[in-house]
Enzyme design. Structure first.
Site, PDB file in Angstrom:
ATOM      1  N   LYS A  33       0.811  -1.216   0.000  1.00  0.00           N
ATOM      2  CA  LYS A  33       0.000   0.000   0.000  1.00  0.00           C
ATOM      3  C   LYS A  33       0.844   1.265   0.000  1.00  0.00           C
ATOM      4  O   LYS A  33       0.464   2.259  -0.624  1.00  0.00           O
ATOM      5  CB  LYS A  33      -0.948   0.011   1.190  1.00  0.00           C
ATOM      6  CG  LYS A  33      -0.285   0.202   2.551  1.00  0.00           C
ATOM      7  CD  LYS A  33      -1.297   0.286   3.659  1.00  0.00           C
ATOM      8  CE  LYS A  33      -0.631   0.474   5.006  1.00  0.00           C
ATOM      9  NZ  LYS A  33       0.131   1.722   5.090  1.00  0.00           N
ATOM     10  N   THR A  34       1.997   1.251   0.702  1.00  0.00           N
ATOM     11  CA  THR A  34       2.834   2.450   0.733  1.00  0.00           C
ATOM     12  C   THR A  34       3.358   2.761  -0.660  1.00  0.00           C
ATOM     13  O   THR A  34       3.418   3.930  -1.071  1.00  0.00           O
ATOM     14  CB  THR A  34       4.006   2.264   1.712  1.00  0.00           C
ATOM     15  OG1 THR A  34       3.494   1.927   3.002  1.00  0.00           O
ATOM     16  CG2 THR A  34       4.831   3.536   1.824  1.00  0.00           C
ATOM     17  N   ASP A 213      -3.579   7.672   4.500  1.00  0.00           N
ATOM     18  CA  ASP A 213      -3.027   6.345   4.756  1.00  0.00           C
ATOM     19  C   ASP A 213      -3.576   5.816   6.081  1.00  0.00           C
ATOM     20  O   ASP A 213      -3.937   6.591   6.967  1.00  0.00           O
ATOM     21  CB  ASP A 213      -1.501   6.439   4.811  1.00  0.00           C
ATOM     22  CG  ASP A 213      -0.835   5.078   4.797  1.00  0.00           C
ATOM     23  OD1 ASP A 213      -1.494   4.098   4.406  1.00  0.00           O
ATOM     24  OD2 ASP A 213       0.351   4.998   5.171  1.00  0.00           O
ATOM     25  N   GLU A 214      -3.639   4.489   6.232  1.00  0.00           N
ATOM     26  CA  GLU A 214      -4.132   3.846   7.459  1.00  0.00           C
ATOM     27  C   GLU A 214      -5.505   4.395   7.857  1.00  0.00           C
ATOM     28  O   GLU A 214      -5.774   4.693   9.015  1.00  0.00           O
ATOM     29  CB  GLU A 214      -3.130   4.046   8.614  1.00  0.00           C
ATOM     30  CG  GLU A 214      -1.735   3.514   8.341  1.00  0.00           C
ATOM     31  CD  GLU A 214      -1.646   1.999   8.350  1.00  0.00           C
ATOM     32  OE1 GLU A 214      -2.691   1.343   8.519  1.00  0.00           O
ATOM     33  OE2 GLU A 214      -0.536   1.469   8.188  1.00  0.00           O
ATOM     34  N   GLN A 244      -7.317  -4.866   9.811  1.00  0.00           N
ATOM     35  CA  GLN A 244      -6.200  -4.478  10.674  1.00  0.00           C
ATOM     36  C   GLN A 244      -6.564  -3.297  11.576  1.00  0.00           C
ATOM     37  O   GLN A 244      -5.685  -2.585  12.047  1.00  0.00           O
ATOM     38  CB  GLN A 244      -4.968  -4.149   9.836  1.00  0.00           C
ATOM     39  CG  GLN A 244      -4.450  -5.333   9.029  1.00  0.00           C
ATOM     40  CD  GLN A 244      -3.159  -5.032   8.312  1.00  0.00           C
ATOM     41  OE1 GLN A 244      -2.106  -4.864   8.911  1.00  0.00           O
ATOM     42  NE2 GLN A 244      -3.240  -4.958   6.997  1.00  0.00           N
ATOM     43  N   ARG A 601       2.235 -10.939  10.075  1.00  0.00           N
ATOM     44  CA  ARG A 601       3.576 -10.341  10.136  1.00  0.00           C
ATOM     45  C   ARG A 601       4.633 -11.341   9.667  1.00  0.00           C
ATOM     46  O   ARG A 601       5.774 -10.963   9.418  1.00  0.00           O
ATOM     47  CB  ARG A 601       3.943  -9.923  11.563  1.00  0.00           C
ATOM     48  CG  ARG A 601       3.034  -8.926  12.264  1.00  0.00           C
ATOM     49  CD  ARG A 601       2.790  -7.679  11.472  1.00  0.00           C
ATOM     50  NE  ARG A 601       1.543  -7.813  10.731  1.00  0.00           N
ATOM     51  CZ  ARG A 601       1.184  -6.995   9.730  1.00  0.00           C
ATOM     52  NH1 ARG A 601       1.976  -6.009   9.364  1.00  0.00           N
ATOM     53  NH2 ARG A 601       0.031  -7.162   9.113  1.00  0.00           N
TER      54      ARG A 601
END
Length: 764
Positions: A33-34, A213-214, A244, A601
């Protein structure tokens, strides 16, 4: 000016080159996503000709904002000057220009948490409220929540007359000081735009494109700010993953991302489902767990990568067997050449780190507690241990000074300094001076406070000889009234501190069982040795230990999620329907998301563990395996996949006889052992200007069964019959040298395999 974008998959390409109108990018874990959000900013500037100062991108941490800015500038080949910042930095920037419109000067100061606490205490004094009954930190947290909910004083959002009075006076004091707290930066920017529609319109015209973002972590004030700035047909691009969303306790609302299509009808929705992090089997297991949440955007993560190892699920007898399994597994991986920094252990509550830390020290494995403090270095542990040391030795001035006013009892710094000076004149300990000297120079309240402290320590001293360490710990907490001081903490911080104090009792019980000595003196010696040998290794090749909340955004080759039991994960507060934990339904969904975050993770290896009996928080619990483990097997044939098995200690596959810690000679990274087996205290190490390690071996000792004065040789133990006061008889199958001495792998006749330090057994 054209730019060269990195290789993108089809969905990423669609997201980057989206044209006009609102856009929801559902970015699954590890989906890049970044890369998408930074490429989109660079593409808008280079390909669509959007001026950089007409683009606003917001995220949640300064680190993330800085990395995003660097990536955009690198893609564009120049300093773009785009507005890329955190929500709070953006609010501060707006208010610097227009603070006068909401009653503040443009030279306002921003109060951090400590500043807010100091002001809050002054407000309590003005309102004549006793901080012992109305602690400042919970009141400040309620004020913060009200601001996150866009509620000013007098507009509701707070229950209770005291909280409402505090909020009103606290707001007055901030205004008088021309100061804003952190929550004000969003709250007042929202107020400003509501109050000044013409000003809002100017900013709407300026920011042609807004990227967030987020997005799943936004609270009501942050989303309210976005709704004002970005109308239903605006170019608002939000990137996030509802699976998340794990920060309800920070007032984040997953409903914002779930309801985005309602608030921005006609928005384009793009799902980033290709995962670049984990193996297929790890993704399949994580997907099985998260799919049980009913209120979510459906996503199917997939990878073009390898199938990978099976996700291991281990059920152990207790938390020590669990910790040993993790330590030994990581140790064996290190022997195979796998770096320690590639391994991480996740747990639900901070207190779980204690057993893990004990076995990491036993195996000589360096570790870092990420976002936290090692167990025996935590403030509440050091405070109570100081009381215990005074009970064992009241002449310890260091310990007396640490707790003379902890919790606050009216003995301030000036009083304690005068007592220290008097003790120095009398050439005796501080405690002896407080007990025997004429303290007429003190005012009556201080004299009474000192007398009360003396009675407390005398009471502990009188009982210390007849009580075990595990018995005197809760007594010290009770007599010192230490729990009262925790009431001034935020509710969740206070709960974690109480859990750690309860876990200290478990540590004493474990030590008594391991050593056969339950006395306070023996336990304090153990704590001192643990504290002296520092295996924490910031920046070195070390294992990461952290809570599941701290794990978000990180990734590791090998991940161990421990404590998957009902009551821990999911947490008991959720199972009991605590409204503060999101209620039974909402909270359980978030606990499942927390488990999902931990699982995703892992890049290559994922191990999930639970125990039959867990000694934690000072009590023994027998909870069934977590429902999240059950869900992994709900749709599988019993014969196809083994359910968690019960081991008294790590499985036989890990019990590699005679294995040597790969870290025996790596002193410079903080290991507490030598290749030749000698043991030293880390306080004996002095680093000179050339960073050479100088070691004083004057206190080295021999733990071999052959007698004193000879080098320790682990092989001398192998095959010997030994006895332990709690575990009975057994035979040594393997031995290794660690920072704490020789560690023996013993097959006990009744309890099976366990690892014990040699000094706790005798040969027979």
């Amino acid at each position: 000016m054209a730019i060269e974008l990195p290789e993108l998959n089809p969905e990423q390409q669609r997201a980057v080159t989206h044209g006009e109108g609102p856009l929801l990018i559902l970015a699954g874990a590890g989906s890049g996503k970044t890369r998408v959000i930074t490429c989109r900013i660079a593409w808008l500037i280079a390909e669509r000709g959007v001026a950089a100062d007409n683009i606003l991108a917001v995220t949640f941490t300064n680190k993330a904002a800085s990395e995003m800015r660097e990536r955009v500038d690198r893609l564009a080949g120049r300093d773009t000057g785009a507005w890329i910042s955190t929500f709070h930095s953006f609010g501060a920037r707006i208010l610097r220009r227009h603070a006068d419109r909401v009653g503040f000067g443009r030279d306002f100061v921003v109060y951090d948490a400590d500043d807010s606490k100091r002001l809050g205490r002054e407000v309590l004094a003005e309102l004549k409220l006793d901080p012992a009954f109305e602690p400042v930190e919970p009141l400040l947290r309620r004020v913060e929540a009200a601001k996150h909910g866009l509620k000013a004083p007098g507009e509701g959002g707070l229950i209770g007359e005291t909280a409402r009075r505090f909020y009103a006076r606290y707001t007055e004091r901030l205004l008088r000081a021309n100061a804003l707290d952190f929550a004000d930066l969003i709250f007042l920017t929202h107020r400003l735009w509501r109050k000044e529609p013409e000003l809002l319109e100017r900013y709407r015209e300026r920011f042609a494109h807004v990227l967030v973002d987020e997005f799943q972590d936004t609270d009501r004030a942050q989303y309210g700010l976005l709704r004002l700035l970005c109308g239903p047909r605006s170019n608002l691009c939000v990137v996030g993953d509802d699976d998340q969303s794990i920060y309800t306790w920070r007032d984040a609302d997953v409903g914002h991302i779930l309801g985005f299509e309602r608030d921005y009808p006609g928005c384009e929705v793009i799902r980033l489902e290709q995962n670049y992090r984990s193996t297929k089997k790890i993704l399949a297991a994580a997907a099985t767990v998260i799919a049980k949440n009913s209120r979510r955007h459906a996503k199917t993560l997939w990878t073009a990568g390898e199938e990978g190892e099976e996700v291991r699920v281990e059920r152990l007898a207790d938390e020590r067997a669990e910790a040993e399994l993790v330590a030994r597994d990581i140790h064996l991986a290190a022997e195979r050449g796998e770096g320690l920094a590639g391994a991480a252990v996740f747990y639900r509550v901070n207190a779980q780190s204690r057993a893990l830390e004990e076995f990491f020290r036993l195996y000589g494995l360096p570790y870092v507690v990420v976002g936290g403090t090692r167990f025996f270095d935590r403030k509440e542990i050091r405070d109570v241990v100081a009381y215990l040391r005074l009970a064992n030795n009241p002449a310890s001035d260091v310990d007396a000074l640490r707790v003379i006013n902890v919790p606050p009892r009216g003995i301030g710094r000036r009083t304690s300094d005068r007592l220290v000076e008097l003790a120095r004149e009398r050439e005796e300990s501080l405690f002896a001076t407080m007990r025997g000297a004429d303290l007429g120079f003190l005012r009556r309240p201080q004299r009474e406070a000192v007398a009360g402290f003396v009675r407390l320590i005398e009471d502990l001293c009188a009982r210390a000889g007849s009580l075990t360490a595990a018995e005197i710990i809760p007594l010290a907490v009770e007599l010192s009234d230490y729990l009262t001081s925790l009431e001034a903490e935020d509710e969740r911080i206070a709960e974690a501190r109480r859990e750690n104090l309860d876990e200290l009792v478990t540590a004493a019980c474990d030590h008594a069982e391991l050593s056969g000595d339950s006395s306070l003196g023996a336990f304090l010696e153990h704590v001192a040795l643990v504290s002296a040998v520092d295996l924490s290794a910031e920046g070195a090749d070390a294992v990461s230990l952290m809570t599941l909340h701290a794990a978000k955004g990180l990734e590791f080759d090998r991940v161990y999620v421990v404590g998957l039991e009902e009551g821990l994960l999911p947490h008991y507060r959720v199972l009991e329907g605590d409204p503060g934990a999101g209620g039974r339904t909402g909270g359980l969904a978030e606990e499942r998301r927390l488990c999902y975050v931990g699982m995703t993770r892992a890049r290559k290896r994922l191990v999930l563990s639970c125990v039959q009996t867990r000694n934690i928080f000072g009590r023994s619990e027998q909870n069934p395996p977590s429902r999240f483990l059950d869900e992994l097997y709900a749709d599988r044939d019993e014969e196809e996949l083994l359910r968690p098995r019960l081991f008294a200690s790590p499985s036989a596959a890990l019990a590699k006889e005679g294995s040597e810690p790969p870290v025996a000679t790596r002193l410079r990274q903080g290991y507490g052992g030598r290749a030749d087996g000698h043991v030293y205290d880390m306080t004996d190490i002095d680093l000179d200007d050339d960073d050479e390690v100088q070691i004083d071996y004057s206190d080295e000792f021999d733990q071999s069964p052959g007698g004193a004065g000879r080098p320790v040789e682990g092989r001398e133990w192998v095959g010997r019959a030994v006895a332990h006061p709690s575990f009975g008889r057994g035979r040594v199958r393997g031995a290794r040298k660690t920072h704490g001495g020789v560690a023996l792998d013993i097959e006990f006749e009744e309890l099976g395999p366990k690892t014990i330090l040699a000094r706790y057994v005798k040969t027979i």
